[in-house]
Each structure stands twice: as structure tokens, then as C-alpha cells.
Design a protein around this motif. Structure first.
Motif, short mmCIF file in Angstrom:
data_model
loop_
_atom_site.label_atom_id
_atom_site.label_comp_id
_atom_site.label_asym_id
_atom_site.label_seq_id
_atom_site.Cartn_x
_atom_site.Cartn_y
_atom_site.Cartn_z
N GLY A 177 -24.80 -25.43 1.00
CA GLY A 177 -25.25 -24.46 1.99
C GLY A 177 -25.81 -23.26 1.26
O GLY A 177 -26.76 -23.36 0.49
N ALA A 178 -25.16 -22.12 1.48
CA ALA A 178 -25.63 -20.88 0.84
C ALA A 178 -25.57 -20.99 -0.68
O ALA A 178 -26.36 -20.35 -1.38
CB ALA A 178 -24.78 -19.71 1.32
N GLY A 179 -24.65 -21.81 -1.21
CA GLY A 179 -24.51 -21.91 -2.65
C GLY A 179 -25.79 -22.35 -3.32
O GLY A 179 -26.27 -21.71 -4.25
N ILE A 180 -26.36 -23.43 -2.84
CA ILE A 180 -27.53 -23.99 -3.51
C ILE A 180 -28.81 -23.25 -3.16
O ILE A 180 -29.76 -23.19 -3.94
CB ILE A 180 -27.67 -25.50 -3.18
CG1 ILE A 180 -28.46 -26.21 -4.29
CG2 ILE A 180 -28.30 -25.72 -1.82
CD1 ILE A 180 -28.28 -27.71 -4.28
N PHE A 181 -28.84 -22.61 -1.98
CA PHE A 181 -30.05 -21.92 -1.55
C PHE A 181 -30.05 -20.43 -1.88
O PHE A 181 -31.09 -19.79 -1.81
CB PHE A 181 -30.26 -22.11 -0.04
CG PHE A 181 -30.62 -23.53 0.34
CD1 PHE A 181 -31.89 -24.02 0.09
CD2 PHE A 181 -29.69 -24.36 0.93
CE1 PHE A 181 -32.22 -25.33 0.42
CE2 PHE A 181 -30.02 -25.67 1.27
CZ PHE A 181 -31.28 -26.16 1.02
N VAL A 182 -28.87 -19.88 -2.21
CA VAL A 182 -28.78 -18.43 -2.43
C VAL A 182 -28.06 -18.09 -3.73
O VAL A 182 -28.58 -17.40 -4.60
CB VAL A 182 -28.07 -17.73 -1.25
CG1 VAL A 182 -27.90 -16.24 -1.55
CG2 VAL A 182 -28.86 -17.91 0.03
N LEU A 183 -26.81 -18.57 -3.87
CA LEU A 183 -25.96 -18.12 -4.97
C LEU A 183 -26.50 -18.48 -6.35
O LEU A 183 -26.29 -17.75 -7.31
CB LEU A 183 -24.55 -18.69 -4.81
CG LEU A 183 -23.68 -18.10 -3.71
CD1 LEU A 183 -22.32 -18.75 -3.70
CD2 LEU A 183 -23.54 -16.60 -3.87
N THR A 184 -27.20 -19.60 -6.45
CA THR A 184 -27.74 -20.00 -7.74
C THR A 184 -28.66 -18.93 -8.31
O THR A 184 -28.51 -18.50 -9.46
CB THR A 184 -28.50 -21.34 -7.61
OG1 THR A 184 -27.61 -22.34 -7.11
CG2 THR A 184 -29.05 -21.77 -8.96
#
Length: 517
Positions: free
Chosen positions: A43-50
Motif C-alpha cells: 500500500g503506502a509502503g511501496i508507493f510512498v515510504l520507499t
């Protein structure tokens, strides 16, 4: 019978197939469980946190950070897998704690998991609302600002436009929006205080939560099917970015792979890699949601370990490949933006421009599936706690037709919608994280305790290298808890104090285990 009373494995299994009234329906396959795990993790990890973690802490070394975080989750996941195969009933870590460490610890875990599921659902729904609103704007549809933002902001923070919350981590002009954990410019933040914000109601977030709640009431099979479709869409989009973006990689962007430290702990260098691993660790949380669906799995002893470990393995590989692709296409310093994948695609030039809309669709789908799985997990924990007498019986009611814990689902969805629409949930991000880490620590300790106390129990899946793996899980998760700010610990203590009051005034006196003694 007292605070440390435990349920035997036999008793737990008997209760899972007995009892009055309708029971949860076993309809989920191993594939369904893997997809549920992927739905919760990607979710947010792959689209934002990276992009955020690469720009602020680790540079291209973010790849190593994902390996470190993945190992921490692997150790915890191995412990979860053993419990899930032994005790294939609803309740996740709450049930595991009841079997190993006693009722009091089980209550603490159950109350603690509310932070992970109930509030995380509301938090991610706000992030989804932001992506959805931005996507509509690109299509020429502008929603009224008053109905896409929360009405309140929080004292002691900075307040971003639309009343989102951001804090300054002293990163040289970059702040982090604590609602979506995306970076924003300090110039976009103003001094805060508890005040009325620009928004009236976050309508898209509320509508998303209510729609997914309705789906979950109708049936777990229908919900799993819907989640599977979303997961396929977002994984295909991630694979497209990796596959088509590979030929646009400029290896010069990987030099230096680990940027030199700027003089502070966590500001690049190896300390930055380790700090980034703590940030992106929270991109993995949610795999334990697979274990909450244990009582609805067709063959739980075999399929639950597959679901937990399979989803972790797939997501770890995707995270690493996406990190390599993004930092190869664009310089890591350019990725400190709310939409880093989109920025990387733009950097590649017109050859990848066509992927832009698909990336936004993938982000919207990815966040929606996270909300779905969070809303699925919490009612099943409520269900188990109510069946044990620790919560009112209404939380344990199963719909006679749909065979879902419909009352708990409606309550969970209503509260999550309220949180998403009205309240300043940004500061709950770290609280969600500390609650999840505490559950991981207790589950890992429980595996160790049960191996010593009851070595004769049948274990369809066995955690390897016990006690080494549980110790590594406890150590890594414990260190990540230790690195969280002091005010996060204070909020956890307050939350636990409320939970203990409920237990001692209600749960302890209504416990079925105590009454049967």
C-alpha cells in the motif's frame, strides 16, 4: 483461576467448532490467504515510504534497509506461522497469548491490536482520500476542499493545508505528514495548536470505509474475491513499473550506494540505513491479518503458514525490486515527494509517461485493499474476545445468513469512518506501530514459552531454530519500539490504562474461563 489462567489447545479447538448459533464459515484457500496478506502489506509502503526513506535517510541503500526490515518481519512471521498452524481459530495474537501466557496478557494483546486494525483503517482511509482526490483533480473533477479534509488539528504539531498533520524531523527543510507519512516542505507547514481546521468532513474517506464495511458484512468470500482483484491490479502495476522502468535505469544514480553520513545519527551513512529500516518496517505490518482469518480457512494447518510466509516473501521481493528501480531511474534526492513512483516515471521521460495514470490507480487500489484487510481483522479479534466473555456478547454475534461477525464489523466500520472523517489521526501513526510491535514481541515470546512448557504438542508447522528465531524477533521489534519517541510510549500507556480498567471492571468478572473453573 486468575490473571494467568490459560486455555489449553484442546479447549480452544473444541470452542472453534462448538458453541451456540451460527459459526464462521471456512471458505478461504491458501491462495486467498496469500492475497489477503499482500493486500494488507502493499500500500503506502511501496508507493510512498520507499521514496521518503531513500530521500531522507538511506539513499540507494534503502535496498539494504528493506532486507533488514524483511528479516525482522520474517522472524516474527515464522513465530506467527507456528501458532497459526497449531491454533487455527480467529483472534490472531490474542488467541495465541491466551494459550501460552494467560488471560491477562491475552487481554493486553487484544486491546493492543485495536490500535493496529481499528485506527490503522481510519488512518489509511485518509491517505486513500488524498490520492483519490488528486486523481479526480487530474481528470478535471475538483471536490470542495471543505469535504476532503478533517475539521480538527492537533496541539503541539504543525498544521498542513487541509488540516493534515506534519512534524519536522530536522531533515533540512523536509517535514513528514504524519497522516500519510509522506514528505512535505517546511514552508507548507504553519505553527499549530488544537484548532478548527479548514475542512468540515473527509467524505471520500468515510464513504470508502462504509462501502468496505458493507462488503465485509455480506461475506468473507466476497470480500476475499474483491481483495484478490485489487491485489492483482496493483501487483501488475508494480511489475509494470519494475519491468518497463528497468531499461531506464542510470547506474550513476546508485553512486554512492550509501551516501556519507551528515554528522547526525540516521542522516545517511550506515546509521541512515538502519533508521530507514525502522521507518519502512511499518510498510510490512499487516501480515498478521492473515492469522485473524484462521477460522475461515479451509485447511488452516497447511494454508495459514503459506499465507503468512508467502505474502511476506512476495512483498519483500517486490519492495526490493521497486527500490532498485526508483533509485536507478531518479536520483534519491528527488524522491522526497508525496508521489515518488510518479516522479521516477516522469524522470524516465516520455517513454514511460503512459504509466502515470496506472501508478495513481495502483496507489488508490493498494490503499483501499489495506483498509479492507484492516477492517476484516479487527472484528474477528472482537469476536474471539466476546466468545471468551472479555467483551459483551454482542461483539461475538454471527450473521445467520452471511456467517460473518456482522455486529463487530459494523461497530468497527462505524468507528473507523468517524475517525477518518472527523478526527486528527495523524499522531496515531506511531501509536499503531508501537502497538503492532508489542504484539510481535509477545507472540515471539509465546512460541519460546510453549516450546519449553509443552514440547509434546502437535505442530503442523514448526518455527526453526528456537529459541534463536524468537530471540531475534523480540530483539529487533524491541529495538524499534525503543527508538520511537517518548510521547508515543506515553500514549500507549494511556491507551493500556483504559484497557486495563475495562478488563478489571468487566472482563475479569465475565470471563468464561473463570466461570467454568
Amino acid at each position: 483461576m486468575g490473571l494467568w489462567s490459560r486455555k489449553s489447545i484442546t479447549q480452544l479447538m473444541t470452542e472453534s467448532v462448538g458453541g451456540d448459533g451460527p459459526q464462521l464459515k471456512r471458505t478461504l484457500s491458501g491462495t486467498n490467504l496469500v492475497l489477503l496478506g499482500i493486500g494488507a502489506i502493499i500500500g503506502a509502503g511501496i508507493f510512498v515510504l520507499t521514496g521518503q526513506a531513500a530521500a531522507q535517510y538511506a539513499g540507494p541503500g534503502i535496498v539494504i534497509s528493506f532486507v533488514i526490515a524483511g528479516l525482522g518481519c520474517l522472524f516474527a512471521g515464522l513465530c506467527y506461522a507456528e501458532f497459526a498452524s497449531m491454533i487455527p481459530i480467529a483472534g490472531s495474537a490474542y488467541t495465541y497469548g491466551y494459550a501460552t501466557l494467560g488471560e491477562f496478557i491475552a487481554w493486553i494483546i487484544g486491546w493492543d491490536l485495536i490500535l493496529e486494525y481499528l485506527f490503522a483503517a481510519g488512518t489509511v482511509a485518509v491517505g486513500w482520500s488524498g490520492y483519490f482526490t488528486a486523481f479526480l483533480t487530474e481528470l478535471g473533477i475538483t471536490l470542495p476542499a471543505a469535504f476532503v479534509g478533517a475539521p480538527l488539528s492537533v496541539e503541539g504539531t504543525h498544521t498542513l493545508v487541509r488540516s493534515q498533520i506534519c512534524v519536522d524531523p530536522a531533515t533540512g527543510g523536509i517535514a513528514v505528514d504524519a497522516v500519510s507519512h509522506t514528505p512535505v516542505a517546511i514552508a507548507d507547514c504553519v505553527a499549530g495548536g488544537f484548532q478548527i481546521g479548514a475542512g468540515i468532513l473527509n467524505v471520500p474517506a468515510i464513504l470508502l470505509v462504509l462501502a468496505l464495511t458493507t462488503l465485509l458484512v455480506i461475506g468473507i468470500k466476497e470480500s476475499a474475491r474483491f481483495n484478490s482483484i485489487i491485489v492483482v491490479v496493483k501487483v501488475l502495476i508494480v511489475l509494470a513499473v519494475i519491468g518497463f522502468g528497468f531499461k531506464y535505469i542510470n547506474t550513476a544514480n546508485w553512486t554512492p550506494f550509501i551516501p556519507p553520513n551528515l554528522g547526525e545519527f540516521g542522516q545517511f551513512g550506515w546509521t541512515g540505513v538502519f533508521r530507514a529500516s525502522g521507518v519502512i518496517f511499518f510498510a510490512y505490518i499487516g501480515f498478521d491479518a492473515v492469522s485473524t482469518a484462521a477460522q475461515e480457512a479451509k485447511n488452516p494447518q497447511r494454508d495459514l503458514p503459506i499465507g503468512i510466509l508467502g505474502s511476506l516473501a512476495i512483498c519483500t521481493v517486490l519492495y526490493i525490486l521497486m527500490a532498485l528501480t526508483m533509485t536507478g531511474i531518479a536520483k534519491y534526492t528527488e524522491l522526497g515527494v508525496p508521489h515518488p513512483v510518479f516522479v521516477a516515471i516522469q524522470k524516465a521521460g516520455p517513454g514511460l509517461a503512459w504509466l502515470g495514470y496506472f501508478v495513481n490507480i495502483g496507489a488508490i487500489a493498494g490503499l483501499a485493499s489495506v483498509v479492507l484487510v484492516m477492517l476484516m481483522g479487527q472484528p474477528r479479534i472482537f469476536y474471539s474476545m466476546a466468545r471468551d466473555g472479555l467483551l459483551p456478547k454482542v461483539f461475538g454475534k454471527v450473521h445467520p445468513r452471511f456467517q460473518t461477525p456482522y455486529v463487530a464489523t459494523i461497530i468497527t466500520g462505524s468507528v473507523a469512518a468517524l475517525v477518518a472523517g472527523l478526527f486528527p489521526i495523524g499522531l496515531l501513526g506511531e501509536l499503531v506501530s508501537i502497538g503492532t510491535l508489542l504484539a510481535f514481541v509477545i507472540v515471539s515470546a509465546g512460541i519460546w514459552v510453549l516450546r519449553v512448557r509443552s514440547p509434546e504438542l502437535v505442530r503442523p508447522f514448526k518455527t526453526p531454530m528456537v529459541p534463536l528465531v524468537p530471540i531475534l524477533s523480540i530483539t529487533i521489534c524491541g529495538l524499534m519500539m525503543y527508538w520511537l519517541p517518548a510521547d508515543t510510549w506515553l500514549r500507549l500507556i494511556i491507551w493500556m490504562a483504559i484497557g486495563l480498567a475495562i478488563y478489571f471492571f468487566y472482563g475479569r468478572h465475565n470471563s468464561r474461563l473463570a466461570k467454568s473453573a
